[in-house]
Design a protein around this motif. Structure first.
Motif, PDB file in Angstrom:
ATOM      1  N   VAL A 171      12.908  41.982  27.267  1.00  0.00           N
ATOM      2  CA  VAL A 171      12.629  40.545  27.250  1.00  0.00           C
ATOM      3  C   VAL A 171      11.427  40.232  26.370  1.00  0.00           C
ATOM      4  O   VAL A 171      11.444  39.278  25.577  1.00  0.00           O
ATOM      5  CB  VAL A 171      12.406  40.038  28.694  1.00  0.00           C
ATOM      6  CG1 VAL A 171      11.947  38.580  28.678  1.00  0.00           C
ATOM      7  CG2 VAL A 171      13.686  40.171  29.505  1.00  0.00           C
ATOM      8  N   THR A 172      10.389  41.037  26.467  1.00  0.00           N
ATOM      9  CA  THR A 172       9.182  40.797  25.674  1.00  0.00           C
ATOM     10  C   THR A 172       9.454  40.925  24.184  1.00  0.00           C
ATOM     11  O   THR A 172       9.026  40.076  23.381  1.00  0.00           O
ATOM     12  CB  THR A 172       8.082  41.793  26.095  1.00  0.00           C
ATOM     13  OG1 THR A 172       7.829  41.656  27.495  1.00  0.00           O
ATOM     14  CG2 THR A 172       6.802  41.525  25.315  1.00  0.00           C
ATOM     15  N   VAL A 173      10.192  41.963  23.778  1.00  0.00           N
ATOM     16  CA  VAL A 173      10.510  42.144  22.360  1.00  0.00           C
ATOM     17  C   VAL A 173      11.366  41.002  21.841  1.00  0.00           C
ATOM     18  O   VAL A 173      11.153  40.485  20.737  1.00  0.00           O
ATOM     19  CB  VAL A 173      11.199  43.504  22.150  1.00  0.00           C
ATOM     20  CG1 VAL A 173      11.704  43.634  20.710  1.00  0.00           C
ATOM     21  CG2 VAL A 173      10.248  44.647  22.469  1.00  0.00           C
TER      22      VAL A 173
ATOM     23  N   MET B 110      12.025  36.090  18.417  1.00  0.00           N
ATOM     24  CA  MET B 110      12.449  34.699  18.303  1.00  0.00           C
ATOM     25  C   MET B 110      11.292  33.797  17.917  1.00  0.00           C
ATOM     26  O   MET B 110      11.439  32.886  17.083  1.00  0.00           O
ATOM     27  CB  MET B 110      13.063  34.245  19.630  1.00  0.00           C
ATOM     28  CG  MET B 110      14.365  34.940  19.977  1.00  0.00           C
ATOM     29  SD  MET B 110      15.642  34.686  18.718  1.00  0.00           S
ATOM     30  CE  MET B 110      15.847  32.909  18.821  1.00  0.00           C
ATOM     31  N   LEU B 111      10.133  34.007  18.499  1.00  0.00           N
ATOM     32  CA  LEU B 111       8.967  33.208  18.132  1.00  0.00           C
ATOM     33  C   LEU B 111       8.587  33.432  16.672  1.00  0.00           C
ATOM     34  O   LEU B 111       8.182  32.494  15.970  1.00  0.00           O
ATOM     35  CB  LEU B 111       7.783  33.557  19.040  1.00  0.00           C
ATOM     36  CG  LEU B 111       7.892  33.091  20.506  1.00  0.00           C
ATOM     37  CD1 LEU B 111       6.690  33.594  21.305  1.00  0.00           C
ATOM     38  CD2 LEU B 111       7.979  31.569  20.584  1.00  0.00           C
ATOM     39  N   GLY B 112       8.716  34.656  16.190  1.00  0.00           N
ATOM     40  CA  GLY B 112       8.423  34.927  14.784  1.00  0.00           C
ATOM     41  C   GLY B 112       9.369  34.211  13.846  1.00  0.00           C
ATOM     42  O   GLY B 112       8.963  33.632  12.835  1.00  0.00           O
ATOM     43  N   LEU B 113      10.651  34.219  14.181  1.00  0.00           N
ATOM     44  CA  LEU B 113      11.630  33.506  13.345  1.00  0.00           C
ATOM     45  C   LEU B 113      11.387  32.010  13.353  1.00  0.00           C
ATOM     46  O   LEU B 113      11.439  31.349  12.301  1.00  0.00           O
ATOM     47  CB  LEU B 113      13.043  33.837  13.828  1.00  0.00           C
ATOM     48  CG  LEU B 113      13.516  35.284  13.618  1.00  0.00           C
ATOM     49  CD1 LEU B 113      14.884  35.496  14.232  1.00  0.00           C
ATOM     50  CD2 LEU B 113      13.544  35.633  12.130  1.00  0.00           C
ATOM     51  N   LEU B 114      11.136  31.429  14.522  1.00  0.00           N
ATOM     52  CA  LEU B 114      10.865  29.991  14.604  1.00  0.00           C
ATOM     53  C   LEU B 114       9.612  29.621  13.822  1.00  0.00           C
ATOM     54  O   LEU B 114       9.555  28.583  13.154  1.00  0.00           O
ATOM     55  CB  LEU B 114      10.729  29.574  16.068  1.00  0.00           C
ATOM     56  CG  LEU B 114      12.020  29.622  16.904  1.00  0.00           C
ATOM     57  CD1 LEU B 114      11.711  29.295  18.366  1.00  0.00           C
ATOM     58  CD2 LEU B 114      13.048  28.648  16.354  1.00  0.00           C
ATOM     59  N   PHE B 115       8.593  30.453  13.906  1.00  0.00           N
ATOM     60  CA  PHE B 115       7.366  30.175  13.167  1.00  0.00           C
ATOM     61  C   PHE B 115       7.611  30.215  11.658  1.00  0.00           C
ATOM     62  O   PHE B 115       7.096  29.377  10.906  1.00  0.00           O
ATOM     63  CB  PHE B 115       6.294  31.186  13.552  1.00  0.00           C
ATOM     64  CG  PHE B 115       5.018  31.043  12.768  1.00  0.00           C
ATOM     65  CD1 PHE B 115       4.109  30.048  13.089  1.00  0.00           C
ATOM     66  CD2 PHE B 115       4.747  31.889  11.689  1.00  0.00           C
ATOM     67  CE1 PHE B 115       2.932  29.907  12.362  1.00  0.00           C
ATOM     68  CE2 PHE B 115       3.578  31.737  10.968  1.00  0.00           C
ATOM     69  CZ  PHE B 115       2.673  30.749  11.311  1.00  0.00           C
TER      70      PHE B 115
END
Length: 312
Positions: A242-244, A249-254
């Motif tokens: 879950v953490t990975v 996903m946060l990296g892609l959105l950013f």
């Protein structure tokens, strides 16, 4: 009576002087040695725990103008029999101010050892004070070992904290509902024990006991029982996955958000610039413009002219 005693001791003639000298000699011989010399240390004993041997003593009561220093010697079976009853200086315990000395390194065998210590105040040196009885390292006090038990999938991990190199730890493992037990040995060089392929959903209990090679044993630890969950339900897998996933996903959105905010219209065209098609090499075709329908009919009605060979 007092006057008569004075006359008896000192007298008035040469005979009295002889008597006086005799009395002084008797007094010097009969008096304890510590009246005229530095008193020796007292209460000398060995404090030995888990094969660590510390010689301790009580400093003498003396009005010394400087720091009282102490020196330690020891005598084992080798020094007694081979070296003709000689004593060896403890290397790190010569003229030390502290009232203890670590003799763990010097006691390298299971034979009996005698030890002694003396005090020094300036130029005054006391007599040696020995142990009341020789000491053998097999009589060391063994404490209950410190143990940590963990599970990872179907594997049981038993970690032992630091213990003497000359000792080992006996680890006993069994299922909580069964009487059959398995015994393992853990050394100081490899203090971690791994037991794999255990039964899933079963509670296992573990105890440990410090054990000397000479046969001495400590008390056992209390049973430490843990549940083996199995390889498919390892506790670390779900939170790690879950953490990975969240981090990716946060990296892609950013990255998408940054591109939208910082990419201007003019600068973005540079990234999507259309390349011109290269012209055909060595060919020079005329470009025929597009004709309207009426012009096309007029073009078709034109008769082709035939060139005679004479006109060329």
């Amino acid at each position: 009576m007092k006057d008569s005693f004075f006359l008896l001791v000192f007298g008035t003639d040469s005979g009295g002087m002889i008597l006086t000298c005799a009395v002084m000699v008797v007094i010097l011989v009969s008096c304890p040695d510590d009246i005229w010399t530095l008193p020796a240390p007292s209460r000398v004993f060995v404090d030995s725990v888990n094969m660590k041997h510390i010689l301790r003593w009580r400093p003498p009561r003396t009005a010394c103008n400087t720091t009282v220093l102490f020196s330690v010697q020891y005598q084992g079976e080798f020094e007694l029999l081979v070296k003709n009853d000689s004593w060896m200086d403890a290397f790190d315990c010569q003229q030390i101010p502290s009232a203890h000395c670590d003799l763990t390194f010097e006691m390298g065998s299971d034979s009996d050892y005698d030890m002694r210590v003396r005090a020094q105040c300036g130029s005054e040196i006391s007599d040696w004070k020995k142990l009341d009885s020789p000491f053998n390292r097999r009589n060391t006090q063994l404490t209950v070992p410190e143990m940590t038990v963990k599970t990872a999938g179907d594997t049981l991990q038993v970690l032992m904290k630091e213990f003497p190199l000359s000792a080992a730890v006996s680890v006993t493992v069994w299922k909580k509902d069964e009487q059959q037990k398995s015994v393992y040995s853990v050394t100081a060089e490899q203090p971690t024990l791994l037991i794999e392929a255990l039964q899933e959903g079963t509670v296992y209990c573990v105890t440990s006991q410090l054990m000397l090679h000479s046969g001495g044993r400590s008390n056992s630890t209390r049973p430490h029982c843990v549940l083996v969950t199995g390889p498919e339900a390892a506790a670390w897998r779900t939170p790690t996955t879950v953490t990975v996933t969240v981090i990716v996903m946060l990296g892609l959105l950013f990255a998408v958000f940054w591109s939208v905010v910082h990419c201007r219209l003019g600068s973005c065209k540079n990234f999507f610039k259309k390349e011109e098609q290269p012209q055909a090499i060595g060919l020079d075709f005329p470009v025929i413009p597009m004709l309207e329908p009426t012009q096309y009919e007029e073009f078709c009605e034109l008769k082709p002219q035939v060139l005679n060979s004479d006109s060329v």
